[in-house]
Design a protein around this motif. Structure first.
Motif, PDB file in Angstrom:
ATOM      1  N   ALA A  91      18.940   0.564  54.461  1.00 31.08           N
ATOM      2  CA  ALA A  91      18.728   1.844  53.798  1.00 31.08           C
ATOM      3  C   ALA A  91      17.937   1.721  52.509  1.00 31.08           C
ATOM      4  CB  ALA A  91      20.071   2.503  53.505  1.00 31.08           C
ATOM      5  N   ASP A  92      17.755   0.516  52.006  1.00 31.44           N
ATOM      6  CA  ASP A  92      17.123   0.315  50.713  1.00 31.44           C
ATOM      7  C   ASP A  92      15.613   0.161  50.850  1.00 31.44           C
ATOM      8  OD1 ASP A  92      17.069   0.092  47.982  1.00 31.44           O
ATOM      9  OD2 ASP A  92      17.453  -2.063  47.988  1.00 31.44           O
ATOM     10  N   THR A  93      14.953   1.177  51.374  1.00 30.50           N
ATOM     11  CA  THR A  93      13.503   1.157  51.486  1.00 30.50           C
ATOM     12  C   THR A  93      12.900   1.707  50.207  1.00 30.50           C
ATOM     13  OG1 THR A  93      13.442   3.359  52.454  1.00 30.50           O
ATOM     14  CG2 THR A  93      13.633   1.497  53.990  1.00 30.50           C
ATOM     15  N   ALA A  94      11.593   1.589  50.074  1.00 30.90           N
ATOM     16  CA  ALA A  94      10.910   2.036  48.859  1.00 30.90           C
ATOM     17  C   ALA A  94      11.104   3.533  48.627  1.00 30.90           C
ATOM     18  CB  ALA A  94       9.431   1.695  48.956  1.00 30.90           C
ATOM     19  N   GLU A  95      11.202   4.304  49.703  1.00 29.68           N
ATOM     20  CA  GLU A  95      11.319   5.759  49.557  1.00 29.68           C
ATOM     21  C   GLU A  95      12.713   6.196  49.118  1.00 29.68           C
ATOM     22  OE1 GLU A  95      10.358   4.462  52.671  1.00 29.68           O
ATOM     23  OE2 GLU A  95       8.238   4.488  52.206  1.00 29.68           O
ATOM     24  N   THR A  96      13.751   5.427  49.413  1.00 26.74           N
ATOM     25  CA  THR A  96      15.119   5.864  49.150  1.00 26.74           C
ATOM     26  C   THR A  96      15.761   5.177  47.957  1.00 26.74           C
ATOM     27  OG1 THR A  96      16.019   4.251  50.693  1.00 26.74           O
ATOM     28  CG2 THR A  96      15.519   6.434  51.573  1.00 26.74           C
ATOM     29  N   LYS A  97      15.041   4.322  47.239  1.00 24.26           N
ATOM     30  CA  LYS A  97      15.648   3.587  46.124  1.00 24.26           C
ATOM     31  C   LYS A  97      16.173   4.501  45.024  1.00 24.26           C
ATOM     32  CE  LYS A  97      13.726  -0.988  46.277  1.00 24.26           C
ATOM     33  NZ  LYS A  97      12.971  -2.003  45.582  1.00 24.26           N
ATOM     34  N   ASN A  98      15.449   5.547  44.691  1.00 24.04           N
ATOM     35  CA  ASN A  98      15.825   6.398  43.560  1.00 24.04           C
ATOM     36  C   ASN A  98      16.542   7.676  43.971  1.00 24.04           C
ATOM     37  OD1 ASN A  98      14.636   4.583  41.763  1.00 24.04           O
ATOM     38  ND2 ASN A  98      12.626   5.494  42.106  1.00 24.04           N
ATOM     39  N   ILE A  99      16.916   7.787  45.223  1.00 20.86           N
ATOM     40  CA  ILE A  99      17.600   8.990  45.700  1.00 20.86           C
ATOM     41  C   ILE A  99      19.103   8.773  45.604  1.00 20.86           C
ATOM     42  CG2 ILE A  99      17.959  10.516  47.666  1.00 20.86           C
ATOM     43  CD1 ILE A  99      15.197   9.680  48.661  1.00 20.86           C
TER      44      ILE A  99
END
Length: 85
Positions: free
Chosen positions: A21-29
């Motif tokens: 789940a720790d992809t570049a798109e979801t890191k700050n969500i």
């Protein structure tokens, strides 16, 4: 002995789900926790983490976009895949 096995499964299962789940798109969500009163607006599911190999309810995370194009991460409980029946 049984508690040690369960602890190892939980640790390994949580590491795998976080790595997925720790992809570049979801890191700050921020991760939202699902409750029965949660109002969902799911337009497109991007990914769902694999449940742990355990015969019990386990947390999984779903990354999705809503009808406004905003990305969300929702954590909810599902039955693990370790049950034989």
């Amino acid at each position: 002995m049984n508690m040690k096995k369960m602890a190892v499964v939980l640790v390994l299962g949580s590491l795998g789900s976080h790595a997925y789940a720790d992809t570049a798109e979801t890191k700050n969500i921020p991760v939202e926790t699902y409750g029965y009163s949660t109002k969902l607006d799911i337009e497109h599911v991007i990914s769902i983490t694999e449940p742990a190999n355990e015969c019990a309810p386990v947390p999984v995370q779903m990354t999705y976009e809503d009808s406004h194009g905003e990305r969300h991460v929702l954590q909810y409980q599902t039955m693990g895949t370790g049950c034989s029946n």
